[in-house]
Design a protein around this motif. Structure first.
Motif, short mmCIF file in Angstrom:
data_model
loop_
_atom_site.label_atom_id
_atom_site.label_comp_id
_atom_site.label_asym_id
_atom_site.label_seq_id
_atom_site.Cartn_x
_atom_site.Cartn_y
_atom_site.Cartn_z
N ASP A 142 48.12 55.60 52.75
CA ASP A 142 47.53 54.40 52.14
C ASP A 142 46.06 54.43 52.53
N THR A 143 45.20 54.60 51.53
CA THR A 143 43.78 54.87 51.82
C THR A 143 42.91 53.67 51.47
N THR B 141 33.84 51.60 46.48
CA THR B 141 32.75 52.29 45.77
C THR B 141 31.57 52.51 46.72
N ASP C 118 36.09 42.49 52.66
CA ASP C 118 37.55 42.43 52.79
C ASP C 118 37.96 41.71 54.06
N ARG D 234 38.17 46.58 40.01
CA ARG D 234 37.35 45.56 40.63
C ARG D 234 36.53 44.82 39.59
C1 WTA Z 1 40.43 47.14 47.71
C2 WTA Z 1 38.34 51.59 45.25
C3 WTA Z 1 43.86 47.42 50.47
C4 WTA Z 1 39.58 46.42 48.73
C5 WTA Z 1 38.51 52.82 46.17
C6 WTA Z 1 38.21 47.04 48.52
C7 WTA Z 1 42.20 48.22 49.12
C8 WTA Z 1 38.19 47.26 47.03
C9 WTA Z 1 42.62 49.56 49.37
C10 WTA Z 1 37.28 48.38 46.62
C11 WTA Z 1 43.76 49.74 50.23
C12 WTA Z 1 40.89 49.59 48.06
N1 WTA Z 1 44.34 48.65 50.75
N2 WTA Z 1 42.82 47.18 49.68
N3 WTA Z 1 44.26 50.94 50.49
N4 WTA Z 1 41.78 50.37 48.69
N5 WTA Z 1 41.14 48.29 48.29
O1 WTA Z 1 35.15 49.66 44.92
O2 WTA Z 1 39.55 45.04 48.44
O3 WTA Z 1 36.99 49.88 43.19
O4 WTA Z 1 37.15 46.22 48.93
O5 WTA Z 1 37.05 51.13 45.37
O6 WTA Z 1 39.55 47.58 46.69
O7 WTA Z 1 37.40 48.64 45.25
P1 WTA Z 1 36.58 49.82 44.60
#
Ligand code: WTA
Length: 656
Positions: free
Chosen positions: A421-422, A426, A510, A536
């Protein structure tokens, strides 16, 4: 400018407990590149305590034209990594694998939605990317120019991205689901001269008319001089003389030799737009060396890439996950990456599993929202397939609920594959918190522990550390190589949005908590950014789209929990006096938003109100609206104007 945040929701402190622990499967660990917790701990400790030495060593994984002399110059919030060095990421992703043992190795396997399959070896990729770069050169593209890319998923989008990197042009990929207006804004903001697009793309059996959307966008963006068009669907599209060029005709004119431009470590590689709370989308700027190393290293260790793996990340190249883990991460490692053009449920709901079996996919990386959709469609569709080649699973984009995690573990991973779980963004460029699969035990719903060099902490609004078990704001205390360097054309906003909330630390937006074992549990955004199906979206963007409609006077967007999408979009809208509110107006407004931004931003529900509830100081009471949207504590009838003034009076104290 004000920082883009609010407070920590109180629900964060009373989050669920999850006691299941899954140690790395012994067989997996025995072959992994990092194979014990002790090994991870030692490397992590070194990456924090002796970070310059750690990163200098890791940076040797890249091929440099000129070595760097300084690992990090850190002047909050401005980081410069690997200064003095020159390199080229296209060279690193392609050329160096195109000689020797990997030359005939498959770099890309692509499957189109209608079913055709193409693959390219590293040697072929090397030839094709040079030809593509020469086409761009003929259009006058040179180092530093911005090039917009608006395409579906195909080898051509990968070539477009890498060809830009080869020339030192800055790519700005705009997701093919965005509408003309959104594309135009992004091209104008980043001052693009060239746009690369395609006639149309396939999605769920339909053709998406990308070129005509692009035409509309280019009409509004006078700075775009050339449009290069890849013929994907064989569709008749109008071509504007002198401006539009067919890719295949241009390719026929060029040679297959084009040297890779030496780039400084800190030269920009790309701009990618993402949503914030206020204002228009932000063009995050990523630079060359740090981003390259970050994506390469995280791919290597978190996906445990091995020479024979077939790796598939289902993200669209238009999102950061596609940039980092469809294109750069796997190719920098010389891996075999699979690309799929279309929808997971076309022609049937088992398309993904069919692809996994036919192409012998061993590493599979997707979003929780997709997993929840597969759960809903039913495990019987999955069980028709063997999935025996899979050895590692990943998720990204939103918190994964433990039920979905367990389903993924059981039905897709057959209780054999570790799940990574990563967590990342961005802005972070590469993965920040995730288990190293051969070393770190997993817990369903937790992104577990930080990657090397990443120092996260949970703090209060005042920046004080929060004890284990309690919710707070997630910040990062140290710079890392793949971090975004700025917002294009707006360094003040970069400082305000990310570095002012908790001075000296990177503010993620977050909420999270850390448990007694030091594991991180992500709880979602603490600001007004929505996460809809892992995409997002900024509330402001959708509100601006709505108020552009002649019948709308004011609009407020809030998220509400959604079993499938993570978050659904609810719009509270007040209309011009005398406007009749009914279902057809609600439908019209939903369509309007989809037309302005893209279908991904279409509200699930429109609530008409006489006036938006506001505090005495004039702020929209968003928390109240969120509560109303979540509990359904509204009349549930789009033909009546709601009056929130009474409940707003009662709640005013909470919101101030
Ligand atoms: C959420 C996507 C929980 C988080 C890579 C972050 C996650 C936003 C997770 C970024 C995860 C991404 N567990 N929340 N594994 N991965 N998020 O910029 O709220 O599209 O701030 O990048 O997605 O979204 P972005």
């Amino acid at each position: 400018m004000a920082a883009e945040t609010t407070s920590v929701p109180s629900s964060f402190t009373s989050s669920l407990r999850e006691d299941r622990i899954f140690p790395p499967p012994a067989e997996f660990a025995s072959q992994a590149s990092i194979r014990s917790r002790e090994q991870y701990d030692a490397l992590y400790r070194r990456s924090i305590e002796d970070s310059d030495a750690f990163w200098a060593e890791q940076a040797q994984l890249l091929d440099w034209f000129q070595p760097f002399h300084t690992v990090l110059e850190w002047n909050v919030p401005h980081a410069k990594w690997f200064t003095g060095g020159t390199l080229n990421l296209c060279y690193n992703a392609v050329d160096r694998h195109a000689k020797g043992a990997r030359a005939s190795k498959t770099a890309l396997i692509w499957e189109g939605e209608p079913g055709e399959v193409r693959s390219l070896t590293y040697e072929e990729l090397h030839i094709e990317v040079q030809r593509f770069a020469n086409v761009l050169k003929n259009l006058g593209v040179k180092k530093g120019d911005r090039v917009a890319i608006y395409m579906g998923v195909s080898p051509e989008i990968v070539l477009a991205v890498l060809a830009c990197a080869r020339l030192g042009a800055v790519h700005n990929v705009v997701f093919g689901g965005f509408a003309a207006h959104a594309l135009a804004d992004r091209m104008a903001d980043s001052e693009c001269r060239v746009l690369i697009t395609q006639d149309a793309g396939f999605r769920r059996g339909q053709e998406v008319p990308l070129k005509s959307i692009a035409d509309e966008a280019v009409e509004r963006t006078p700075g775009v001089e050339h449009v290069l068009v890849y013929r994907r669907c064989g569709r008749e599209v109008p071509m504007k003389e002198g401006r539009d060029h067919w890719l295949h005709e241009e390719l026929a004119k060029v040679s297959s030799e084009c040297p890779a431009e030496p780039m400084d470590s800190e030269d920009p590689l790309f701009i990618l737009y993402t949503s914030g709370t206020t204002g228009k989308p932000k063009g995050l700027v990523h630079t060359t060396a740090g981003y390259g190393l970050g994506t390469m290293l995280t791919s290597k260790y978190i996906f445990d890439l091995q020479e024979q793996d077939v790796y598939w990340c289902t993200a669209d190249v238009g999102w950061i996950t596609g940039h980092s883990y469809v294109v750069y991460g796997p190719l920098l490692n010389g891996a075999t990456a699979l690309l799929y053009e279309g929808a997971p449920n076309w022609p049937e709901v088992d398309r993904f599993w069919d692809i996994v079996d036919r192409h012998k996919v061993s590493i599979f990386y997707t979003a929780p929202t997709a997993i929840r959709a597969f759960m809903k469609w039913g495990a019987e569709h999955v069980r028709k397939h063997s999935l025996s080649t899979l050895r590692l699973l990943g998720t990204v984009g939103e918190p994964i609920n433990p039920e979905a995690w367990m389903w993924y573990h059981r039905e897709i991973g057959h209780e054999r594959c570790p799940i990574v779980d990563t967590w990342w963004q961005t802005e972070t460029g590469s993965i920040m918190i995730a288990p190293i699969p051969g070393a770190v035990a997993t817990k369903p719903g937790s992104a577990t522990l930080p990657f090397f060099g990443v120092l996260p902490e949970i703090v209060t609004k005042e920046g004080e550390p929060v004890p284990p078990g309690h919710g707070g704001l997630l910040v990062i205390r140290k710079p890392w190589p793949a971090m975004a360097r700025t917002i294009y054309g707006n360094p003040d906003r970069y400082q305000a949005a990310y570095w002012s909330e908790i001075p000296g630390s990177y503010f993620t937006g977050d909420g999270a908590r850390r448990d007694e074992d030091g594991y991180f549990w992500l709880m979602g955004r603490v600001d007004d950014v929505l996460n809809v199906s892992g995409h997002r979206l900024g509330t402001m963007e959708i509100e601006s789209a709505l108020v552009a409609h002649t019948k709308v006077t004011e609009a407020a967007i809030v998220g509400r929990p959604d079993d499938l999408k993570g978050e659904g979009i609810v719009a509270f809208v007040s209309v011009v006096d005398g406007t009749e509110v009914d279902k057809s107006l609600a439908d019209e407004l939903k369509k309007f938003v989809a037309k302005e931004i893209g279908a991904l931003a279409r509200p699930d529900e429109i609530r008409f109100t006489q006036a938006l509830p506001k505090t005495r100081s004039g702020k929209i009471m968003r928390r109240l609206l969120r509560e109303l949207a979540a509990t359904g504590d509204v009349k549930g009838d789009t033909t009546t104007l709601e009056d929130f003034s009474v409940v707003a009076k009662l709640k005013e104290k909470d919101e101030e």
